[in-house]
Design an enzyme around this catalytic site. Structure first.
Site, PDB file in Angstrom:
ATOM      1  N   PHE A   8       0.855  -1.189   0.000  1.00 56.33           N
ATOM      2  CA  PHE A   8       0.000   0.000   0.000  1.00 56.33           C
ATOM      3  C   PHE A   8       0.884   1.229   0.000  1.00 56.33           C
ATOM      4  O   PHE A   8       1.716   1.405   0.888  1.00 56.33           O
ATOM      5  CB  PHE A   8      -0.942   0.038   1.211  1.00 56.33           C
ATOM      6  CG  PHE A   8      -1.915   1.183   1.132  1.00 56.33           C
ATOM      7  CD1 PHE A   8      -3.108   1.049   0.424  1.00 56.33           C
ATOM      8  CD2 PHE A   8      -1.626   2.406   1.715  1.00 56.33           C
ATOM      9  CE1 PHE A   8      -3.994   2.120   0.307  1.00 56.33           C
ATOM     10  CE2 PHE A   8      -2.502   3.482   1.600  1.00 56.33           C
ATOM     11  CZ  PHE A   8      -3.692   3.337   0.909  1.00 56.33           C
ATOM     12  N   ASP A  20       9.148   2.895   1.735  1.00 61.14           N
ATOM     13  CA  ASP A  20       7.961   3.622   2.171  1.00 61.14           C
ATOM     14  C   ASP A  20       7.771   3.327   3.656  1.00 61.14           C
ATOM     15  O   ASP A  20       7.301   2.267   4.040  1.00 61.14           O
ATOM     16  CB  ASP A  20       6.754   3.158   1.345  1.00 61.14           C
ATOM     17  CG  ASP A  20       5.445   3.800   1.807  1.00 61.14           C
ATOM     18  OD1 ASP A  20       5.413   4.421   2.885  1.00 61.14           O
ATOM     19  OD2 ASP A  20       4.440   3.645   1.085  1.00 61.14           O
ATOM     20  N   LYS A  38       2.353   9.962   8.081  1.00 55.89           N
ATOM     21  CA  LYS A  38       1.550   9.613   9.269  1.00 55.89           C
ATOM     22  C   LYS A  38       2.016  10.236  10.594  1.00 55.89           C
ATOM     23  O   LYS A  38       1.545  11.283  10.975  1.00 55.89           O
ATOM     24  CB  LYS A  38       1.414   8.096   9.377  1.00 55.89           C
ATOM     25  CG  LYS A  38       0.512   7.530   8.264  1.00 55.89           C
ATOM     26  CD  LYS A  38      -0.005   6.155   8.547  1.00 55.89           C
ATOM     27  CE  LYS A  38      -1.158   5.786   7.644  1.00 55.89           C
ATOM     28  NZ  LYS A  38      -0.825   5.081   6.412  1.00 55.89           N
TER      29      LYS A  38
HETATM   30  C1  LIG Z   1      -1.085   5.288   4.958  1.00 56.57           C
HETATM   31  C2  LIG Z   1      -0.005   4.909   4.025  1.00 56.57           C
HETATM   32  C3  LIG Z   1       0.232   5.640   2.845  1.00 56.57           C
HETATM   33  C4  LIG Z   1      -0.661   6.772   2.403  1.00 56.57           C
HETATM   34  O1  LIG Z   1      -0.635   7.847   3.280  1.00 56.57           O
HETATM   35  P1  LIG Z   1      -1.750   8.991   3.162  1.00 56.57           P
HETATM   36  O2  LIG Z   1      -1.294  10.030   4.128  1.00 56.57           O
HETATM   37  O3  LIG Z   1      -3.063   8.379   3.520  1.00 56.57           O
HETATM   38  O4  LIG Z   1      -1.747   9.473   1.757  1.00 56.57           O
HETATM   39  C5  LIG Z   1       1.309   5.280   2.062  1.00 56.57           C
HETATM   40  N1  LIG Z   1       2.107   4.261   2.400  1.00 56.57           N
HETATM   41  C6  LIG Z   1       1.916   3.534   3.524  1.00 56.57           C
HETATM   42  C7  LIG Z   1       2.860   2.420   3.858  1.00 56.57           C
HETATM   43  C8  LIG Z   1       0.842   3.825   4.358  1.00 56.57           C
HETATM   44  O5  LIG Z   1       0.641   3.078   5.452  1.00 56.57           O
END
Ligand SMILES: *Cc1c(COP(=O)(O)O)cnc(C)c1O
Length: 391
Positions: free
Chosen positions: A133, A218, A247
């Site tokens: 994700f 990420d 986050k």
């Molecule tokens: C939540 C998340 C995202 C997206 O972040 P947003 O602030 O909702 O755009 C991207 N990568 C990972 C691993 C995430 O957990």
């Protein structure tokens, strides 16, 4: 949940739990009826310092009295200070600020494409993992290896390939000189809390070096102390070329960031930008969060309290058939359930008993408490989990 206004005026983009949260303090929140909940969702790994943290609130207040926003046409001290903190405590290199995780990943992907195409016009392929994700905007969505998020929005971007997570041969089979980047989560978050195996991340590093591609980690969910180190890749001793963070970075104020090493420092004026990115209010919040996390005491506490949480959860795993496996690291924990108990139903029952949790993957209950919890909070949460398991 007061009347019909929410259905009339808000798009139906979220399946929400049926409570309206009014305020919070520490690891607890209260709903409009005054009911208290222990918050093991923490805004999905956002509220790392909990709610209403005095230092964070004061920093936001005093920054708001100076400037909330000035645009990136000018320098601001909070942005420079936060960039320095983030760079020196991660991979070194330069920082670009965005406003969210998906935007941080967009910037990373644009860096990767420019890096590749400046060498060869065919060097633009990006590799990501199934079940990953990376966000909801088009680049990040294309990298997100989950058809359920992608299908309605096709056609996606060109030039992406998907590999099996934790499978070195799968990665090897897709690597070529045409690859400009590999993007991976050190622990898959939305995919069900699946930690990377060491050999997998080491192979990713080795193959990126071999084919002159950038390795992007990420750490939007795994970063900011969540796993007991400031960044999850620090457990593996594998260093990416690009790190994306969001986050927890602002402790609740929206902010995202990309850190890029010298190889990946390719953006020039005009290539990329953001009106709000790195604005002084968000950066003032980020500075407090990073200072707290790098002072030593808080991360040590995360390691201690997560040790206790893991012990208690392993007991549940041994005692209850329903619990298939407990996975993760530090305070990023997934409790996979068998088919006898739906994870969303489980989360709803937990909420009715005063504990907020989220779900991820196929059938996994996800615990992401604020990093400031103590052993008593853990015991209270585990008691509620056990109550729900007993049915
Ligand atoms: C939540 C998340 C995202 C997206 O972040 P947003 O602030 O909702 O755009 C991207 N990568 C990972 C691993 C995430 O957990």
């Amino acid at each position: 949940m007061t009347g019909q206004a929410e259905k009339v005026y808000l798009m139906h983009t979220y399946k929400r739990f049926p409570i309206t949260i009014k305020h919070g303090k520490g690891a607890r929140v209260w709903d409009e009826d005054g009911r208290c909940y222990l918050d093991f969702a923490a805004g999905i790994a956002v509220n790392v310092l909990g709610h209403n943290h005095p230092k964070l609130v004061n920093a936001i207040k005093s920054q708001a009295e100076r400037t909330i926003h000035v645009s990136n046409l000018y320098w601001t001290e909070p942005q420079i200070t936060l960039a320095k903190l983030l760079s020196t405590h991660s991979i070194g290199g330069k920082v670009f600020f965005a406003n969210s995780g998906t935007e941080a990943n967009e910037a990373a992907l644009k860096i990767a494409r420019k890096f590749g195409r400046s060498q060869d016009e065919n060097k633009y392929r990006v590799i990501s993992a199934h079940n990953s994700f990376h966000g909801r905007t088009y680049g990040a969505l294309t990298a997100t290896g989950q058809p359920k998020y992608q299908k309605p929005f096709e056609p996606l971007l060109e030039g992406f390939d998907y590999i099996e997570y934790n499978n070195v041969e799968s990665l090897e089979s897709k690597m070529s000189p045409d690859v400009c980047a590999v993007i991976l989560e050190p622990i898959q978050g939305e995919g069900g809390i699946v930690p990377a195996r060491r050999e997998f991340l080491e192979a990713a590093r080795r193959l990126c070096d071999k084919y002159d591609a950038l390795l992007i980690f990420d750490e939007v969910q795994t970063g900011m102390g969540r796993t007991g180190k400031l960044f999850a890749h620090q457990h593996y001793d594998v260093t990416p070329d690009i790190l994306t963070v969001a986050k927890g970075l602002g402790g609740g104020v929206p902010i995202g960031a990309v850190v890029a090493n010298e190889r990946a420092d390719v953006l020039e004026p005009g290539d990329h930008g953001s009106t709000f990115g790195g604005n002084p209010l968000a950066c003032a919040a980020g500075i407090v969060v990073l200072e707290e996390l790098t002072s030593g005491a808080l991360l040590r506490r995360v390691q201690e309290v997560s040790h206790h949480l893991w012990e208690r959860l392993k007991e549940l795993e041994e005692t209850y058939e329903t619990v298939v496996e407990v996975r993760g690291a530090g305070l990023m924990v997934g409790m996979e359930l068998n088919e006898s108990f739906n994870a969303l139903e489980f989360a709803t029952r937990a909420l009715e008993n005063g504990l907020l949790v989220t779900v991820s993957g196929k059938n996994t209950v996800r615990l992401l408490p604020p990093l400031i919890i103590d052993e008593t909070d853990v015991d209270e949460a585990v008691e509620i989990l056990e109550k729900v398991l007993r049915g």
